[in-house]
Design an enzyme around this catalytic site. Structure first.
Site, PDB file in Angstrom:
ATOM      1  N   GLY A  46      41.434  38.855  43.327  1.00  0.00           N
ATOM      2  CA  GLY A  46      42.056  39.710  44.328  1.00  0.00           C
ATOM      3  C   GLY A  46      41.027  40.674  44.885  1.00  0.00           C
ATOM      4  N   GLN A  51      37.879  48.201  48.993  1.00  0.00           N
ATOM      5  CA  GLN A  51      36.746  47.747  48.180  1.00  0.00           C
ATOM      6  C   GLN A  51      35.576  47.273  49.038  1.00  0.00           C
ATOM      7  OE1 GLN A  51      39.390  45.167  45.513  1.00  0.00           O
ATOM      8  NE2 GLN A  51      37.765  45.812  44.133  1.00  0.00           N
ATOM      9  N   CYS A  89      38.003  44.416  37.411  1.00  0.00           N
ATOM     10  CA  CYS A  89      37.992  44.728  38.845  1.00  0.00           C
ATOM     11  C   CYS A  89      36.580  44.538  39.379  1.00  0.00           C
ATOM     12  CB  CYS A  89      38.439  46.176  39.035  1.00  0.00           C
ATOM     13  SG  CYS A  89      38.447  46.730  40.758  1.00  0.00           S
ATOM     14  N   LEU A  90      36.465  43.945  40.555  1.00  0.00           N
ATOM     15  CA  LEU A  90      35.136  43.737  41.148  1.00  0.00           C
ATOM     16  C   LEU A  90      34.430  45.065  41.409  1.00  0.00           C
ATOM     17  CD1 LEU A  90      35.920  40.836  43.652  1.00  0.00           C
ATOM     18  CD2 LEU A  90      34.791  40.682  41.428  1.00  0.00           C
ATOM     19  N   HIS A 131      47.737  45.498  40.719  1.00  0.00           N
ATOM     20  CA  HIS A 131      46.360  46.002  40.730  1.00  0.00           C
ATOM     21  C   HIS A 131      45.868  46.199  42.168  1.00  0.00           C
ATOM     22  CE1 HIS A 131      42.055  45.888  39.109  1.00  0.00           C
ATOM     23  NE2 HIS A 131      41.890  45.743  40.421  1.00  0.00           N
ATOM     24  N   GLU A 132      46.105  45.186  43.024  1.00  0.00           N
ATOM     25  CA  GLU A 132      45.604  45.265  44.406  1.00  0.00           C
ATOM     26  C   GLU A 132      46.367  46.310  45.221  1.00  0.00           C
ATOM     27  OE1 GLU A 132      42.805  44.066  44.877  1.00  0.00           O
ATOM     28  OE2 GLU A 132      42.840  42.792  43.103  1.00  0.00           O
ATOM     29  N   HIS A 135      45.035  49.758  44.627  1.00  0.00           N
ATOM     30  CA  HIS A 135      43.788  50.068  45.360  1.00  0.00           C
ATOM     31  C   HIS A 135      44.103  50.741  46.700  1.00  0.00           C
ATOM     32  CE1 HIS A 135      40.295  48.477  43.259  1.00  0.00           C
ATOM     33  NE2 HIS A 135      40.899  47.337  43.011  1.00  0.00           N
TER      34      HIS A 135
HETATM   35 NI    NI Z   1      40.297  45.872  41.705  1.00  0.00          NI
END
Ligand code: NI
Length: 160
Positions: A46, A51, A89-90, A131-132, A135
């Protein structure tokens, strides 16, 4: 399509509230294509627009369940149950942590054509959707972690 630079923890943009999308534009379509490419290139499941430095309410999710989700202005309208598990998470490279999330969610959003859609997810998809969406409101999973963040290397050792 192009791979965009993923912002990492400590970058203030990750803590900000994102604005709803009012209309689809060629520029936003390009952003969505780039977000998908960036997510796949990084091996993520995701990615949210902040991000890659854009404060708009757009997320992409693909947890390998056969569907790819592009969600604009997503809103969790139903949640039930609980699951506790590892999350990464990226924007927090090389780390994982234990997070409790709802086990079942329904998200209302718009698709790339700005048509209303609903996505229902359980287990890992529910986790990714939560999670997304977080953000978009400036929240990283690290705020919810139970115990310590662990190095990805450690986690791989444990799983062996
Ligand atoms: Ni993330």
């Amino acid at each position: 399509m192009a791979i965009r630079q993923v912002r990492t923890i400590g970058d203030e943009i990750l803590t900000k509230e994102c604005k709803p999308v009012k209309e689809m534009t060629p520029r936003l379509r390009q952003l969505i294509d780039d977000m998908l490419e960036t997510m796949y290139d990084s091996g993520g499941v995701g990615l949210a627009a902040p991000q890659v430095g854009i404060l708009k309410q757009i997320v992409v999710v693909d947890v390998d369940d056969g569907d790819q989700y592009v969600l604009i202005n997503p809103e969790i309208i139903f949640q039930e149950g609980e699951q506790t598990g590892y999350e990464g998470c990226l924007s927090v490279p090389g780390k994982y942590g234990t997070v409790t999330r709802p086990n079942h969610v329904v998200v209302r959003a718009l698709d790339v054509n700005m048509e209303p859609i609903q996505v229902e997810g359980e287990e890992f998809l529910a986790r990714a959707l939560c999670h997304e969406c977080a953000h978009l409101h400036g929240q990283l999973y690290v705020e919810l972690v139970e115990g310590e963040l662990v190095d990805a290397d450690t986690l791989e050792d444990e799983e062996e």
